[in-house]
Each structure stands twice: as C-alpha cells, then as structure tokens.
Design a protein around this motif. Structure first.
Motif, PDB file in Angstrom:
ATOM      1  N   ALA A  73     -56.040  -7.025  -8.266  1.00  0.00           N
ATOM      2  CA  ALA A  73     -54.952  -7.881  -8.749  1.00  0.00           C
ATOM      3  C   ALA A  73     -54.074  -8.341  -7.586  1.00  0.00           C
ATOM      4  CB  ALA A  73     -54.111  -7.131  -9.791  1.00  0.00           C
ATOM      5  N   THR A  74     -53.808  -7.450  -6.638  1.00  0.00           N
ATOM      6  CA  THR A  74     -52.988  -7.800  -5.481  1.00  0.00           C
ATOM      7  C   THR A  74     -53.705  -8.812  -4.593  1.00  0.00           C
ATOM      8  OG1 THR A  74     -51.978  -5.604  -5.580  1.00  0.00           O
ATOM      9  CG2 THR A  74     -51.676  -6.838  -3.536  1.00  0.00           C
ATOM     10  N   VAL A  75     -55.007  -8.637  -4.407  1.00  0.00           N
ATOM     11  CA  VAL A  75     -55.790  -9.591  -3.614  1.00  0.00           C
ATOM     12  C   VAL A  75     -55.782 -10.965  -4.288  1.00  0.00           C
ATOM     13  CG1 VAL A  75     -58.151 -10.186  -2.875  1.00  0.00           C
ATOM     14  CG2 VAL A  75     -57.265  -7.879  -2.466  1.00  0.00           C
ATOM     15  N   ILE A  76     -55.956 -10.987  -5.602  1.00  0.00           N
ATOM     16  CA  ILE A  76     -55.923 -12.261  -6.320  1.00  0.00           C
ATOM     17  C   ILE A  76     -54.556 -12.924  -6.146  1.00  0.00           C
ATOM     18  CG2 ILE A  76     -55.936 -13.309  -8.632  1.00  0.00           C
ATOM     19  CD1 ILE A  76     -58.183 -11.242  -9.330  1.00  0.00           C
ATOM     20  N   GLY A  77     -53.483 -12.155  -6.257  1.00  0.00           N
ATOM     21  CA  GLY A  77     -52.143 -12.694  -6.039  1.00  0.00           C
ATOM     22  C   GLY A  77     -51.974 -13.238  -4.633  1.00  0.00           C
ATOM     23  N   HIS A  78     -52.527 -12.524  -3.651  1.00  0.00           N
ATOM     24  CA  HIS A  78     -52.465 -12.946  -2.248  1.00  0.00           C
ATOM     25  C   HIS A  78     -53.191 -14.286  -2.054  1.00  0.00           C
ATOM     26  CE1 HIS A  78     -52.288 -12.405   2.111  1.00  0.00           C
ATOM     27  NE2 HIS A  78     -53.605 -12.519   2.184  1.00  0.00           N
ATOM     28  N   LEU A  96     -53.942 -16.523  -4.396  1.00  0.00           N
ATOM     29  CA  LEU A  96     -53.241 -17.581  -5.131  1.00  0.00           C
ATOM     30  C   LEU A  96     -51.984 -18.027  -4.381  1.00  0.00           C
ATOM     31  CD1 LEU A  96     -53.613 -16.352  -8.826  1.00  0.00           C
ATOM     32  CD2 LEU A  96     -54.801 -18.267  -7.716  1.00  0.00           C
ATOM     33  N   ALA A  97     -51.276 -17.086  -3.773  1.00  0.00           N
ATOM     34  CA  ALA A  97     -50.082 -17.455  -2.994  1.00  0.00           C
ATOM     35  C   ALA A  97     -50.472 -18.308  -1.793  1.00  0.00           C
ATOM     36  CB  ALA A  97     -49.337 -16.202  -2.545  1.00  0.00           C
ATOM     37  N   ALA A  98     -51.563 -17.934  -1.118  1.00  0.00           N
ATOM     38  CA  ALA A  98     -52.018 -18.728   0.037  1.00  0.00           C
ATOM     39  C   ALA A  98     -52.409 -20.137  -0.403  1.00  0.00           C
ATOM     40  CB  ALA A  98     -53.195 -18.027   0.719  1.00  0.00           C
ATOM     41  N   LEU A  99     -53.100 -20.243  -1.530  1.00  0.00           N
ATOM     42  CA  LEU A  99     -53.492 -21.565  -2.040  1.00  0.00           C
ATOM     43  C   LEU A  99     -52.275 -22.378  -2.471  1.00  0.00           C
ATOM     44  CD1 LEU A  99     -56.702 -20.571  -4.049  1.00  0.00           C
ATOM     45  CD2 LEU A  99     -56.577 -21.737  -1.816  1.00  0.00           C
ATOM     46  N   LYS A 100     -51.289 -21.725  -3.069  1.00  0.00           N
ATOM     47  CA  LYS A 100     -50.044 -22.408  -3.448  1.00  0.00           C
ATOM     48  C   LYS A 100     -49.378 -22.999  -2.204  1.00  0.00           C
ATOM     49  CE  LYS A 100     -45.306 -21.407  -4.781  1.00  0.00           C
ATOM     50  NZ  LYS A 100     -44.675 -21.682  -3.492  1.00  0.00           N
ATOM     51  N   ASP A 108     -47.105 -26.379  -1.757  1.00  0.00           N
ATOM     52  CA  ASP A 108     -45.980 -26.448  -0.824  1.00  0.00           C
ATOM     53  C   ASP A 108     -46.318 -27.282   0.411  1.00  0.00           C
ATOM     54  OD1 ASP A 108     -44.797 -24.710  -2.604  1.00  0.00           O
ATOM     55  OD2 ASP A 108     -45.054 -22.934  -1.346  1.00  0.00           O
ATOM     56  N   LYS A 109     -47.615 -27.368   0.707  1.00  0.00           N
ATOM     57  CA  LYS A 109     -48.104 -28.120   1.867  1.00  0.00           C
ATOM     58  C   LYS A 109     -47.392 -27.727   3.169  1.00  0.00           C
ATOM     59  CE  LYS A 109     -49.421 -32.149  -0.916  1.00  0.00           C
ATOM     60  NZ  LYS A 109     -50.724 -31.749  -1.242  1.00  0.00           N
ATOM     61  N   ASP A 110     -47.166 -26.408   3.318  1.00  0.00           N
ATOM     62  CA  ASP A 110     -46.500 -25.924   4.531  1.00  0.00           C
ATOM     63  C   ASP A 110     -47.486 -25.395   5.574  1.00  0.00           C
ATOM     64  OD1 ASP A 110     -47.223 -23.489   3.423  1.00  0.00           O
ATOM     65  OD2 ASP A 110     -45.174 -22.888   2.935  1.00  0.00           O
ATOM     66  N   ASN A 111     -48.781 -25.583   5.301  1.00  0.00           N
ATOM     67  CA  ASN A 111     -49.844 -25.242   6.245  1.00  0.00           C
ATOM     68  C   ASN A 111     -49.829 -23.762   6.652  1.00  0.00           C
ATOM     69  OD1 ASN A 111     -52.167 -26.172   7.470  1.00  0.00           O
ATOM     70  ND2 ASN A 111     -51.142 -26.561   9.421  1.00  0.00           N
ATOM     71  N   LEU A 141     -51.630 -21.409   5.587  1.00  0.00           N
ATOM     72  CA  LEU A 141     -52.994 -20.891   5.684  1.00  0.00           C
ATOM     73  C   LEU A 141     -53.562 -21.028   7.090  1.00  0.00           C
ATOM     74  CD1 LEU A 141     -55.084 -19.562   3.849  1.00  0.00           C
ATOM     75  CD2 LEU A 141     -55.941 -21.818   3.291  1.00  0.00           C
ATOM     76  N   ALA A 142     -53.101 -22.017   7.843  1.00  0.00           N
ATOM     77  CA  ALA A 142     -53.599 -22.252   9.203  1.00  0.00           C
ATOM     78  C   ALA A 142     -53.306 -21.067  10.130  1.00  0.00           C
ATOM     79  CB  ALA A 142     -52.986 -23.521   9.776  1.00  0.00           C
ATOM     80  N   ARG A 143     -52.349 -20.239   9.771  1.00  0.00           N
ATOM     81  CA  ARG A 143     -52.027 -19.070  10.616  1.00  0.00           C
ATOM     82  C   ARG A 143     -53.157 -18.064  10.649  1.00  0.00           C
ATOM     83  NH1 ARG A 143     -46.264 -16.978   9.339  1.00  0.00           N
ATOM     84  NH2 ARG A 143     -47.476 -15.484   8.156  1.00  0.00           N
ATOM     85  N   MET A 144     -54.045 -18.101   9.635  1.00  0.00           N
ATOM     86  CA  MET A 144     -55.136 -17.127   9.536  1.00  0.00           C
ATOM     87  C   MET A 144     -56.500 -17.753   9.756  1.00  0.00           C
ATOM     88  SD  MET A 144     -55.209 -13.978   9.217  1.00  0.00           S
ATOM     89  CE  MET A 144     -53.864 -12.853   9.285  1.00  0.00           C
ATOM     90  N   LYS A 145     -56.542 -19.019  10.211  1.00  0.00           N
ATOM     91  CA  LYS A 145     -57.842 -19.663  10.465  1.00  0.00           C
ATOM     92  C   LYS A 145     -58.223 -19.491  11.910  1.00  0.00           C
ATOM     93  CE  LYS A 145     -57.133 -23.844   8.759  1.00  0.00           C
ATOM     94  NZ  LYS A 145     -57.373 -25.182   8.339  1.00  0.00           N
TER      95      LYS A 145
END
Length: 173
Positions: free
Chosen positions: A148-153, A155-159, A164-167, A169-173
């Motif tokens: 459940a925590t991974v799914i929340g994580h 979903l938050a990254a996708l949000k 939010d379009k604050d990019n 996710l790019a911090r982990m690519k």
C-alpha cells in the motif's frame, strides 16, 4: 544542492524497487504452490532475495544518512512536504521490517536461512511453532502495508509528474 539524487541513490532505489516487486510477486506465487521440492526451492530463493534486500537496505539507509537528498520543490505545501517525508520513512521502515519479519518467522518455524545455499545465517529466535505462525501473520500484514505504501509512493510520483508538472520524477531518473 543538486536537484537530483546521487547515481548510487538512484541505482539503489531502482534495484530495490525491482527486487521488492519481484519478492511480492514470488511471495504470492509460492503460497499457491502445492508442497513439493520445487516449492521448497522457491521458498529458498525468496529467502535469499529477502536477505539480500535487507543488506541492500542497510547500505541504502547508510547512504541516505550520509548523503543529503535534494530539497523538495518550494511549491509544495508544508503538509505535503511532511507527508512526503513520512512516506519515505515508512518505505525505509518496511524495507527493514518485512525481510526481518520473514527471517524471524523462518527461525521460529525451525527453517534456517542459508544465504544462496552457501552461507548459513544465524537463527534469530529459538524454534517455537506458535510464535512462527504469529510471525507469518505479521510478515503478511507488513507486506500488505508495504505494498500500500509503495502504491501511494508511485501515485504521488505520478501526481507530481503529470498533474503538478513539477518534474519531481526527474530526480530519480
């Protein structure tokens, strides 16, 4: 401060993400298998991988403590930042609690963990079938909470990426 995580942090993140997703999948699969030598081998693989991820979690937490992560975007509210930090620490908790509960369960059930079939690891508890059965339930509940925590994580990254379009996710690519 860099806007990205270090290459080591990124590698550990994705290696552990793939590893835990694989372990969740293997755990569900092996429960449905009939008792057989193959099932015992799959359980051994599951335990080897779990112990390996436990050791990787130690490395990852050590890395995290000694290498400051990039700051969260200023656009995030204080409550959103608090939830992000809480979510990350919950993930760290489960990275330790899930493999450790499995190791404790195996010990209590009287099944020593032999890492990769070569290195016998110490039993953390004496054999106690009732405790082993309780720890099996604890292990299962911890896994569900981890999932459940991974799914929340995710979903938050996708949000952050798509709404939010604050990019972020790019911090982990």
């Amino acid at each position: 401060m860099s806007a990205r995580y270090t290459k080591t942090a990124i590698a550990l993140h994705w290696l552990m993400a793939v590893g835990f997703i694989g372990l969740f999948t293997l755990g569900f699969y092996m429960q449905s298998m009939p008792f057989s030598p193959t099932k015992l081998q799959v359980y051994s693989w599951h335990k080897w991988a779990g112990v390996s991820l436990f050791f990787l979690a130690i490395w990852r937490l050590t890395w995290r403590i000694t290498h400051r992560p990039p700051a969260l975007p200023q656009s995030m509210s204080q409550s959103a930042q608090y939830l992000a930090h809480l979510g990350h620490w919950a993930l760290y908790f489960f990275m330790f609690a899930v493999p450790l509960s499995g190791w404790l369960m195996s010990s209590a059930m009287g099944f020593q963990t032999v890492w990769f079939g070569v290195v016998p690891l110490p039993d953390l508890l004496s054999k106690d079938k009732a405790l082993g059965e309780l720890l099996a339930q604890v292990h299962a509940y911890l896994n569900w909470a981890f999932i459940a925590t991974v799914i929340g994580h995710v979903l938050a990254a996708l949000k952050h990426q798509f709404l939010d379009k604050d990019n972020l996710l790019a911090r982990m690519k």
